[in-house]
Design a protein around this motif. Sequence first.
Motif, mmCIF file in Angstrom:
data_model
loop_
_atom_site.group_PDB
_atom_site.id
_atom_site.type_symbol
_atom_site.label_atom_id
_atom_site.label_comp_id
_atom_site.label_asym_id
_atom_site.label_seq_id
_atom_site.Cartn_x
_atom_site.Cartn_y
_atom_site.Cartn_z
ATOM 1 N N VAL A 136 1.009 -8.845 -10.046
ATOM 2 C CA VAL A 136 2.299 -8.337 -9.577
ATOM 3 C C VAL A 136 2.088 -7.350 -8.432
ATOM 4 C CG1 VAL A 136 3.546 -8.711 -11.716
ATOM 5 C CG2 VAL A 136 2.240 -6.606 -11.432
ATOM 6 N N ALA A 137 1.036 -7.573 -7.655
ATOM 7 C CA ALA A 137 0.713 -6.668 -6.553
ATOM 8 C C ALA A 137 1.744 -6.796 -5.442
ATOM 9 C CB ALA A 137 -0.677 -6.975 -6.010
ATOM 10 N N THR A 138 2.075 -5.651 -4.824
ATOM 11 C CA THR A 138 3.048 -5.616 -3.739
ATOM 12 C C THR A 138 2.570 -4.696 -2.629
ATOM 13 O OG1 THR A 138 4.246 -3.824 -4.851
ATOM 14 C CG2 THR A 138 5.033 -6.080 -5.238
ATOM 15 N N VAL A 139 3.100 -4.908 -1.438
ATOM 16 C CA VAL A 139 2.770 -4.079 -0.289
ATOM 17 C C VAL A 139 3.564 -2.776 -0.373
ATOM 18 C CG1 VAL A 139 2.710 -3.943 2.220
ATOM 19 C CG2 VAL A 139 2.379 -6.146 1.082
ATOM 20 N N LEU A 140 2.867 -1.645 -0.237
ATOM 21 C CA LEU A 140 3.518 -0.341 -0.311
ATOM 22 C C LEU A 140 4.230 -0.009 0.991
ATOM 23 C CD1 LEU A 140 0.733 1.791 -2.063
ATOM 24 C CD2 LEU A 140 2.763 0.788 -3.124
#
Length: 431
Positions: free
Chosen positions: A362-366
């Motif tokens: 569930v990685a996302t760009v900050l």
Amino acid sequence: MEDGEQNKELEVAPALIAVHPTQDSVAVAVGSDLRVFNLKTGCPVQLVDDTAEPFHRDSIRAVCYGSNGKLLVTAGDDKLVKIWHTDGWSCICTVLSEKRVSAVAISNDGLFISFADKFGVVWVVDLDGFHDHQSLASKKAVPILAHYCSIITSLEFSPDGRFIISADRDFKIRVTVFPKETSDGAHEIQSFCLGHTEFVSCLAFVWDSDNPDGLLVSGSGDSTVRLWDITSGSLLDTCEVGAEAGSQGFQLSNGKEDECCPAITDLCAIPICSLVAVVIQGLSGVVLLSCNLSDKTLSITQVISIKGEAFIPTSMGTSSSSDELWMVAGVSSLQGSNSNSLARVKAISGFIKMKPDSGEVVATVLEDKDIPGGMQLLEKLQGSAEIKEEVVLAAAETLKTAMRNLLIKKQYSVEKREFRKRGRNDRKTKH
């Protein structure tokens, strides 16, 4: 215009990023500029270099932290290898290379620094007694192995320190037993990892507590990431990253129909999970691969696209325990730009929330404001120059051309080869 003059015009360097093993600091190199931000204090780092060869004078081609975080090493086109102590951020030693430096690695025990040059020679500096700055200042590099005139693109020490792994533009990966006495050279080859059909661009190890020796992953100009057992040199699995990312509908920026194999330009193992982040030339984002160490397989888990702006990463880094994957996009000395160098930093978070049963990430760009260090970090590492989208795309295309000129061997006709031989300047006059 001669070929050499054309290549000289296109000789630009990608922006590089390195992360302290406990994420105490982040370093970005773009051109000859080294920028460091201290995340513990929340302040930019002021570097001190009182060595005989102060700071870098040409593009930095390699930057890395030691596994304990006490040392940072930078090297590049000015033939200087600089060793920085992260306690006071001073350069404690400068080693002069005979040729331009193309890759650097620090042994896991922190006792050796290895670097490779464009002539294909791997050198080692013994760091025994590095706490004594006066002693370290007199350290010299010794050659231990060579790839016979092939540019070495990446260096890694194995997790147990037994081997040093070197990759080159001639498609091969060499696994060499690291010698007990570096002055004797490294003559024992453990294996060759053969299977790539284009230059090998990057190496990394994936390991966990159950598999401390880990497995080697490699990226290449053939658009694949491959998994290896370095003891035997066996190819365990191949992931057609470029083709699979394209099949999922992700368009490569500046892509051309006849270019079906975009190069893998960087990869980074994420220690808190068995994931490998992969940068594909022209892709505005990263591809996440899952590495199953038990089954010895690679598979694409997620493609994270950078939306809202043109951001094509040139380098990645992460710490051994944090949840962030750091990325930089940029280039040195881009013609037509208002700045001598361009850099844009971003981070991806969420790996620690990986669902253990499904393997879903569930990685996302900050957002910029949510990056550790915030806007102050970005101001230090990026510089204050505004970067327009068309400039970023031009930088990506320029880097693509520069990489091909550097790493893909040129084919010459018989007449052209004879002409180049007559023009060589390395022939000695005999008396």
